[in-house]
Design an enzyme around this catalytic site. Sequence first.
Site, short mmCIF file in Angstrom:
data_model
loop_
_atom_site.label_atom_id
_atom_site.label_comp_id
_atom_site.label_asym_id
_atom_site.label_seq_id
_atom_site.Cartn_x
_atom_site.Cartn_y
_atom_site.Cartn_z
N SER A 1 0.81 -1.33 -0.05
CA SER A 1 -0.07 0.04 0.04
C SER A 1 0.81 1.26 -0.01
CB SER A 1 -1.05 0.03 1.08
OG SER A 1 -1.98 -1.07 1.15
N HIS B 1 -0.01 3.80 4.62
CA HIS B 1 -0.87 4.21 3.58
C HIS B 1 -0.61 5.70 3.51
CE1 HIS B 1 -2.61 0.49 4.68
NE2 HIS B 1 -3.40 0.45 3.49
#
Length: 346
Positions: free
Chosen positions: A230, A293
Amino acid sequence: MCFRETGSAAPGGSVSNGLLDSCAAEWQWWHVRKDTGGGGPRTMAAAHDLEIEEDVNLNMETEMKEELEEEKMREGRADKDPFKPRKVHRIVSKWMLPEPVRRTYLERANCLPPPLFIIFISIAELAVFIYYAVWKPQKQWITLDTGILESPFIYRPEKREEAWRFISYMLVHAGVQHILGNLIMQLGLGIPLEMVHKGLRVGLVYLAGVIAGSLASSIFDPLKSLVGASGGVYALMGGYFMNVLVNFQEMIPAFGVVRLLIIVVIIVSDMGFALYRRFFVPANGSPVSFAAHIAGGFAGMSIGYTVFSCFDQALLKDPRFWTAIAAYLAFVLFAVFFNIFLSPAN
């Protein structure tokens, strides 16, 4: 001019009035004919100029026809060339580039080399997932728990001295939703980006997001493990997102709104899954950090934006790039210092 003979001379040897009138009329007629080009030098010069102009026009028309024919032939060859699909490149240019540089991209666009970096990374991630899901069978495919925790690729706080884990964690994923979400996002966005900017630049942005993700997780969530790509995916999205925002008026406003909505939906859904894995995982499960993230997104909005906005410029000559690199390196140095001296995981 008047040499014609007329009647007899008048008394005293003077020419008659009739002869004078005739000569005067003929003289006037000759000057008028000369001035209006009636067979004189001006008529010949005008005719010559007219012929030259007609020849120039004819040559220009011929050259224009030849250029149009050559352009059609080039377009025909491009359409037949399997390595230069013009239609695909036009669509990619509209989605990835602002208006001023699209023509430059289309003039030199090709699929050589193909987008190998994103494809290779995706195959590697899928292969590792299949290995842990099939070769090392789990109780369920939806969420892989204890099996991946023993992987030499996963980032684990107590094994931070194994430095490769700060990068290799991107190869391991927590479940089917996790691997599918990352593959769809990085292939759907990464391949067009690599077609435009080539693998070196896309790889730089992707790996910057991966490293920023693991370092941020070690600082803001220091006791949790980390898996998934991610960080790299969010770096690609962050760079593209900033490029769309800055060049919104030039990157087709209608498509711009759609693209922004798609990015928002993807981010919200993926962050929802990450938050679930972090805070709502069952007691017998393994919570996974989500800081990667956010850090990957910031890496993309800094380094990724400068890289993706320099399509037709020398990247190393752009001061924005070096400013972003300096800020990134400062963050890396602080993260290294924190992990050595200040981390609760010590």
